[in-house]
Design a protein around this motif. Structure first.
Motif, PDB file in Angstrom:
ATOM      1  N   LEU A   1      86.602  50.590  64.892  1.00 54.66           N
ATOM      2  CA  LEU A   1      87.450  49.390  64.961  1.00 54.66           C
ATOM      3  C   LEU A   1      86.645  48.147  65.322  1.00 54.66           C
ATOM      4  N   GLY A   2      85.324  48.306  65.498  1.00 57.60           N
ATOM      5  CA  GLY A   2      84.485  47.169  65.836  1.00 57.60           C
ATOM      6  C   GLY A   2      84.462  46.843  67.316  1.00 57.60           C
ATOM      7  N   GLU A   3      84.847  47.793  68.166  1.00 56.60           N
ATOM      8  CA  GLU A   3      84.893  47.558  69.604  1.00 56.60           C
ATOM      9  C   GLU A   3      83.624  48.094  70.265  1.00 56.60           C
ATOM     10  N   LEU A   4      82.983  47.257  71.083  1.00 59.25           N
ATOM     11  CA  LEU A   4      81.820  47.694  71.855  1.00 59.25           C
ATOM     12  C   LEU A   4      82.278  48.685  72.914  1.00 59.25           C
ATOM     13  N   LYS A   5      81.648  49.865  72.948  1.00 56.20           N
ATOM     14  CA  LYS A   5      82.078  50.921  73.879  1.00 56.20           C
ATOM     15  C   LYS A   5      81.063  51.173  74.991  1.00 56.20           C
ATOM     16  N   GLU A   6      79.777  51.198  74.680  1.00 52.24           N
ATOM     17  CA  GLU A   6      78.770  51.512  75.705  1.00 52.24           C
ATOM     18  C   GLU A   6      77.444  50.841  75.391  1.00 52.24           C
TER      19      GLU A   6
ATOM     20  N   THR B   1      83.842  45.653  81.889  1.00 51.01           N
ATOM     21  CA  THR B   1      82.987  46.824  82.076  1.00 51.01           C
ATOM     22  C   THR B   1      83.534  47.710  83.199  1.00 51.01           C
ATOM     23  N   ASN B   2      82.862  48.857  83.409  1.00 51.26           N
ATOM     24  CA  ASN B   2      83.229  49.741  84.514  1.00 51.26           C
ATOM     25  C   ASN B   2      82.353  49.530  85.746  1.00 51.26           C
TER      26      ASN B   2
ATOM     27  N   VAL C   1      76.618  51.507  80.924  1.00 52.87           N
ATOM     28  CA  VAL C   1      77.721  50.600  81.221  1.00 52.87           C
ATOM     29  C   VAL C   1      78.742  50.765  80.106  1.00 52.87           C
ATOM     30  N   ALA C   2      79.963  51.165  80.480  1.00 54.14           N
ATOM     31  CA  ALA C   2      81.042  51.338  79.510  1.00 54.14           C
ATOM     32  C   ALA C   2      81.889  50.069  79.452  1.00 54.14           C
ATOM     33  N   PHE C   3      82.436  49.781  78.264  1.00 53.07           N
ATOM     34  CA  PHE C   3      83.235  48.584  78.045  1.00 53.07           C
ATOM     35  C   PHE C   3      84.648  48.983  77.634  1.00 53.07           C
ATOM     36  N   SER C   4      85.631  48.475  78.374  1.00 49.67           N
ATOM     37  CA  SER C   4      87.023  48.680  77.971  1.00 49.67           C
ATOM     38  C   SER C   4      87.472  47.609  76.993  1.00 49.67           C
TER      39      SER C   4
END
Length: 595
Positions: free
Chosen positions: A202-207, A320-321, A217-220
């Motif tokens: 979906l084009g979302e940055l995840k990690e 981020t987390n 670093v994880a990205f919500s």
């Protein structure tokens, strides 16, 4: 002298606080732009005078082709080189350290590129994204661009020679593009030896993973959002509208610029990139270069639509987390870094009446959040505003288009246009994930290189072949005979007269932020003058360069706890000694005479 004086006038006006911040009427902004353009044109005389002495080889007396700037390289356009059989790209590195950069050169035909040693350069041949080709006002017919890795010497230049290929068919172009692998709307992983960056379909940055130190670093969420501008209320005139001076969002939560996005993943030998398109006026591209320990993000925003009669203030946000416990950090003019705490002021009781704008701070070059193990740092290519609205989140405002005046003196809405539309802008951020104890080494050095980017000039030489050109002209040169310590920066190097120079050097690390580079460092100023001559006299001046340090007598007093106000800092008094010591954050100024 006249050219330098006009350049100084243009720079002085452009550094006025209204020019920097945009708090002026449109016709004044136009005047600033015109004066800056005039200054840039005139400084080319200085640049060409310098290259007329640096480029010809010692045993040659040849007229040097005029160097020129391509001011629209940020939108992949350089009209003077389009269609040329040959041209040169000269990159000047203004820092005193060798650097690696990745220039992009827009072209209308295919070229062979030779480096300063005459070797063929391995260059990627990319299509210029449609998001750039369709920008308002872009007049270039270039649809492709070359990208290649360059290692530049300290305080010096390299020249690269472009020679058109004799056989330039559509088939050749197709084969060049086939070397680059692209996927559309699929999960994408960018990875080199230092970083791994993951996106979903979906084009979302995840990690983002630091592979050297096994930090993740994880990205919500990551993307672009807009705050609706408050337009004022006649029943409450004391509450101003959002405008040139005031950031006053209508609601505390911004809206996403789009609910869907498209992702193109491109992989080549030099760079891997994820291009994400949100809609027809906003997009971003993540670039991971070979050997790089950081991630580059380029974005295009605008023209911002106002068909709904709502002013919009555009931000980029990273959720981020990281457990940041309300704290975030911003720099002060690229030097000291200040700790910020959400909804808190250290010297008075803060009542939160503006939950968003009261937590925004100036970001001159960097902002970060951290916990015990990880630090997420963002470097900016210009002064911007931003903050952290909740733990683990960073947001930076990058564009505004507002339809009401804030009644603070400008008397106009912040609604600048060009080519009959709202402004479109391009920009760049650099992202890093590292341990807090190791992050200063990254953000200090890379921010310095980011701010003092190489100066790219082009020329169309009279020589018809590379062999002829290389016989006449020098293609690489450095003013330094020895490397300088990584924590030292050359701040000023001005020639006062044929024999005298004004030099400022700074230690640009803070105390205790790095176990290696936060220590005092000793350098020999003679190293900077190796290509000019031998230093015969060196006098240390105060920072403003109008008084010798030996003549300075500061007021001394006793503090409440009976401590003297005097701080001992080592200074240079011996005129025949060229070796100096710099302490963290110290700037020292010298007037130097050459024998």
């Amino acid at each position: 002298i006249y050219s330098l004086r006009r350049i100084g006038e243009a720079l002085g006006l452009a550094q006025h606080h209204d020019a920097v911040s945009g708090t002026e009427k449109q016709h004044v902004a136009n005047d600033y732009a015109q004066r800056l353009a005039d200054g840039i044109d005139r400084v080319m005389n200085v640049i060409n005078n310098a290259y007329e002495r640096l480029l010809p080889k010692n045993n040659r007396t040849a007229s040097t082709s005029q160097q020129f700037l391509c001011s629209y390289l940020n939108i992949s356009a350089c009209l003077p080189i389009e269609g040329q059989d040959h041209f040169t790209l000269t990159l000047w590195n203004p820092t005193i350290h060798p650097i690696i950069v990745y220039p992009r050169v827009p072209v209308t035909r295919q070229y062979s590129i030779r480096d300063p040693r005459g070797n063929l350069v391995v260059a990627e041949y990319f299509r210029i994204p449609e998001t750039i080709q369709n920008l308002p006002g872009r007049m270039s017919s270039a649809q492709n661009q070359y990208l290649f890795q360059v290692s530049l010497p300290a305080l010096g230049f390299n020249t690269y020679y472009f020679e058109a290929k004799t056989q330039n068919t559509k088939n050749d172009e197709r084969m060049e593009h086939e070397k680059v692998k692209t996927t559309v709307n699929e999960a994408c992983v960018l990875q080199n030896e230092h970083l791994r960056v993951e996106f979903n379909s979906l084009g979302e940055l995840k990690e983002i993973t630091n592979l050297d130190k096994n930090l993740v670093v994880a990205f919500s969420e990551q993307g672009f959002y807009w705050y609706a501008s408050y337009t004022g209320n006649k029943t409450a005139p004391v509450i101003p509208s959002s405008g040139a001076y005031i950031f006053h969002p209508l609601l505390p939560e911004p809206a996403p610029v789009s609910l869907i996005r498209r992702i193109n993943c491109t992989k080549a030998s030099t760079v891997q990139k994820a291009s994400i398109i949100f809609n027809d006026w906003i997009s971003e591209e993540f670039n991971l270069y070979n050997g790089s320990s950081s991630l580059e993000v380029e974005w295009i925003v605008g023209p911002i639509p106002i068909d709904d009669n709502i002013g919009k203030e555009i931000i980029v946000r990273y959720n981020t987390n990281i457990k940041s416990t309300k704290k975030y950090y911003t720099d002060a003019n690229g030097r000291e870094v200040l700790e910020r705490i959400r909804d808190y002021r250290p010297t008075w009781h803060h009542i939160v009446d503006e939950p968003i704008s009261s937590n925004y701070y100036p970001i001159n070059s960097r902002i970060w959040i951290k916990d015990d193990d990880r630090q997420f740092t963002i470097l900016t290519d210009r002064s911007e505003g931003g903050g952290s609205m909740w733990d683990g989140s960073v947001e930076i405002m990058i564009h505004r288009r507002i339809l009401q005046d804030d009644s603070m003196g400008v008397g106009e809405a912040l609604n600048e246009t060009a080519y009959g539309k709202g402004l479109a802008i391009t920009g760049k951020h650099i992202l890093s994930v590292d341990r807090p104890s190791d992050s200063a080494r990254f953000h200090r050095t890379i921010a310095q290189q980011f701010y003092m980017r190489p100066l790219a000039t082009f020329s169309v030489p009279n020589t018809t072949t590379y062999t002829n050109y290389s016989n006449i002209y020098r293609q690489t040169w450095s003013a330094l005979s020895d490397s300088m310590p990584m924590n030292v920066h050359l701040l000023t190097f001005d020639q006062l007269n044929p024999k005298q120079y004004l030099v400022r050097v700074e230690h640009y690390f803070e105390l205790n932020e790095d176990e290696i580079y936060s220590k005092a460092v000793t350098i020999d100023i003679q190293t900077l003058f190796q290509s000019i001559g031998t230093i015969s006299d060196m006098v240390e001046l105060i920072l403003t360069a109008n008084l010798p340090v030996s003549d300075l007598h500061r007021l001394e007093w006793m503090t409440d706890d009976q401590q003297s106000s005097k701080v001992h800092v080592s200074q240079q008094y011996l005129s025949n000694v060229t070796t100096i010591t710099l302490n963290p954050m110290q700037i020292r100024t010298f007037q130097i005479t050459i024998a």
